[in-house]
Design an enzyme around this catalytic site. Structure first.
Site, PDB file in Angstrom:
ATOM      1  N   LYS A 273      68.141  20.520  22.017  1.00  0.00           N
ATOM      2  CA  LYS A 273      68.792  20.912  20.768  1.00  0.00           C
ATOM      3  C   LYS A 273      68.734  22.427  20.536  1.00  0.00           C
ATOM      4  O   LYS A 273      69.544  22.984  19.821  1.00  0.00           O
ATOM      5  CB  LYS A 273      68.196  20.143  19.601  1.00  0.00           C
ATOM      6  CG  LYS A 273      68.618  18.675  19.658  1.00  0.00           C
ATOM      7  CD  LYS A 273      68.081  17.845  18.514  1.00  0.00           C
ATOM      8  CE  LYS A 273      68.605  16.429  18.568  1.00  0.00           C
ATOM      9  NZ  LYS A 273      68.132  15.671  19.740  1.00  0.00           N
TER      10      LYS A 273
HETATM   11  C1  LIG Z   1      68.744  14.603  20.387  1.00  0.00           C
HETATM   12  C2  LIG Z   1      68.232  14.208  21.722  1.00  0.00           C
HETATM   13  C3  LIG Z   1      68.959  13.335  22.564  1.00  0.00           C
HETATM   14  C4  LIG Z   1      70.266  12.697  22.134  1.00  0.00           C
HETATM   15  O1  LIG Z   1      71.335  13.622  22.076  1.00  0.00           O
HETATM   16  P1  LIG Z   1      72.664  13.263  21.260  1.00  0.00           P
HETATM   17  O2  LIG Z   1      73.485  14.489  21.298  1.00  0.00           O
HETATM   18  O3  LIG Z   1      72.221  12.904  19.874  1.00  0.00           O
HETATM   19  O4  LIG Z   1      73.314  12.117  21.965  1.00  0.00           O
HETATM   20  C5  LIG Z   1      68.437  13.036  23.809  1.00  0.00           C
HETATM   21  N1  LIG Z   1      67.234  13.544  24.210  1.00  0.00           N
HETATM   22  C6  LIG Z   1      66.520  14.380  23.430  1.00  0.00           C
HETATM   23  C7  LIG Z   1      65.212  14.879  23.918  1.00  0.00           C
HETATM   24  C8  LIG Z   1      66.989  14.751  22.168  1.00  0.00           C
HETATM   25  O5  LIG Z   1      66.258  15.576  21.393  1.00  0.00           O
END
Ligand SMILES: *Cc1c(COP(=O)(O)O)cnc(C)c1O
Length: 497
Positions: free
Chosen positions: A112
């Protein structure tokens, strides 16, 4: 370049990129998408020699043309600087026949950061562009990663206030420590006595409460959101699909123009949707492999064409993927369904009221062409971590393990030999308890920071700077509130009448 909602395309309701970025979510409940999808003014071949930052500029200029190229350049330079552990920002490595795109070398150890280092910088510039005379209030409900990455991204960004709500006892010890240690005069985090859905639904209610919005406006504030429905979060994620492809060509692993697969551990469908947008921009992608954990609503959807959220909800060892309504799927359906906003609106209403909807045979056929899907149970996640570690000492986190497991399964069943890149979404040090158990078969002695130490002793090598920093930071004491008090707290913290 304008954006409009997936649910309502009334003429003249389209917004500039800056306005859509501040709005976050469309007022009709839909998601903002480009009115006309941009066409690159460059060729794939032009990207091969470029840095991560230079590719990011090219992509962001396409989607946010109301900023000058010089502004975008500055945003990118600040977002991808020495808060990242690796000069290449997103390293690509090969293990057990597949490629792992490591998206987690940023300041909070999860993917993120890639987008949340950009969004706040675009947001403050959007406020200036739109001549908004209010401060932006970012209201976030989080089960962990979004809270930490938003607090870090918005820390001390002028004209913004961030209020994060998370379930008391419901985030991992490392995530809690990250939230309580993050410095910034504009940041507040609260534990609510309730679960993630309680936090989420109360945030949504307050966000849409017209009376509350008036109070906010009178106090000189306006809400916005940092969740993955915001275009400012979605579009920066397109960059790494192009970057990793260019790396494979440069290393002679593939020929320019050759198709690859991407496997994506999926929760809210933001990451994998960015892959779909990369394909629309001309990246040669054969399959996008949608990987889920035990909450396998998307696996069922891609196999049957019916989305059904009426099922038990499981808390798993891949918590960022524990989700039953994947919001960004709406953008994919809008595109695949020929931008039929009336049909999208009807399906989303069915989802809301009846808990399920079924897409048309035409849409289902198109999805099958592009997407594959599968899921991993918790014990399979641990087995996959163990398998890779045993093979050559490579360590992955539980979310990445879901993607890796599903890839292996997909390849075995289909015989597809297309080179495949697995999006590696978190550092193993963010989930040390599960990773340690998967590798050794033993539980850690103590959760949280001691578990990081114990895992590091086992693995050796260098500890990521963001993990090491946690040992130095003095955490604040946790503030715990009743879920009914969220609105009162917001009012107090912003000095509203
Ligand atoms: C948020 C997240 C995801 C999922 O990603 P999306 O864009 O919501 O599908 C997968 N792995 C980790 C470690 C995350 O923080």
């Amino acid at each position: 370049m304008k954006y409009h909602s997936t649910r309502n395309q009334i003429a003249n309701s389209a917004l500039s990129p800056a306005a859509a970025l501040i709005q976050g979510l469309a007022p009709d409940g839909g998601l903002y998408v480009p009115v006309t999808f941009p066409k690159p003014n460059w060729e794939l071949a032009d990207l091969l020699t470029l840095s991560y930052q230079a590719i990011a500029e090219k992509i962001l200029n396409l989607f946010f043309p109301d900023f000058t190229p010089a502004q975008i350049k500055q945003v990118v330079a600040d977002a991808y600087a020495d808060q990242w552990d690796k000069d290449e920002i997103v390293p690509l490595v090969k293990h057990a026949g597949n490629y792992y795109m490591e998206l987690y070398h940023g300041p909070t150890l999860a993917f993120k950061d890639v987008a949340l280092q950009v969004l706040p910088r675009l947001m403050t510039r959007s406020v200036t562009l739109e001549r908004l005379d209010k401060d932006i209030v970012i209201l976030t409900a989080t089960s962990g990663d979004t809270g930490t990455a938003s607090m870090r991204g918005f820390s001390d960004q002028a004209g913004t206030q961030v209020l994060v709500f998370y379930p008391y006892g419901g985030v991992s010890p490392v995530q809690l420590k990250q939230m309580l240690s993050q410095k910034g005069r504009n940041l507040q985090a609260f534990a609510i006595k309730g679960n993630f859905d309680d936090a989420q639904s109360e945030v949504k209610r307050i966000f849409n409460d017209e009376q509350f919005k008036d109070k906010l406006a009178a106090g000189g504030y306006q809400f916005s959101s940092a969740n993955s429905m915001n275009i400012g979060r979605l579009m920066p994620q397109i960059v790494y699909y192009f970057y990793s492809y260019a790396q494979l060509v440069n290393r002679g692993e593939i020929k320019l123009g050759q198709a690859v697969n991407f496997a994506v551990p999926t929760g809210n469908f933001g990451d994998i949707l960015a892959g779909y947008y990369a394909k629309k921009l001309g990246l040669p992608i054969h399959k996008l492999i949608c990987a889920s954990d035990r909450n396998n609503v998307l696996t069922d959807f891609f196999h049957t064409g019916t989305y059904n959220r009426l099922r038990p909800f499981y808390l798993t060892n891949s918590p960022a993927m524990d989700i039953l309504v994947s919001s960004n799927l709406e953008r994919l359906l809008f595109d695949v369904d020929g931008e039929n906003d009336e049909e999208i609106k009807a399906w989303m209403k069915e989802l809301d009221q009846a808990g399920r909807y079924q897409v048309s045979p035409e849409v289902f056929a198109k999805l099958q062409e592009i997407f594959a899907s599968g899921y991993a149970e918790e014990d399979e996640v641990e087995q996959e971590i163990h398998r890779l570690y045993d093979l050559d000492g490579y360590v992955i986190d539980p979310h990445t393990a879901v993607g890796s497991f599903v890839t292996k399964q997909y390849q075995a069943v289909t015989g597809d030999t297309t080179p495949t890149i697995i999006n590696s979404t978190a550092s193993p040090y963010k989930f040390p308890e599960t990773v340690f158990h998967a590798i050794t078969g033993q539980a850690v002695a103590e959760k949280g920071l001691p578990a990081i130490k114990q895992l590091h002793t086992l693995l050796g090598g260098e500890l990521p700077q963001a993990a090491a920093a946690l040992f130095a930071d003095q955490p604040r004491t946790e503030k715990i509130i009743a879920k009914e008090d969220m609105e009162t707290i917001i009012r107090q913290k912003l000095n509203l009448k």
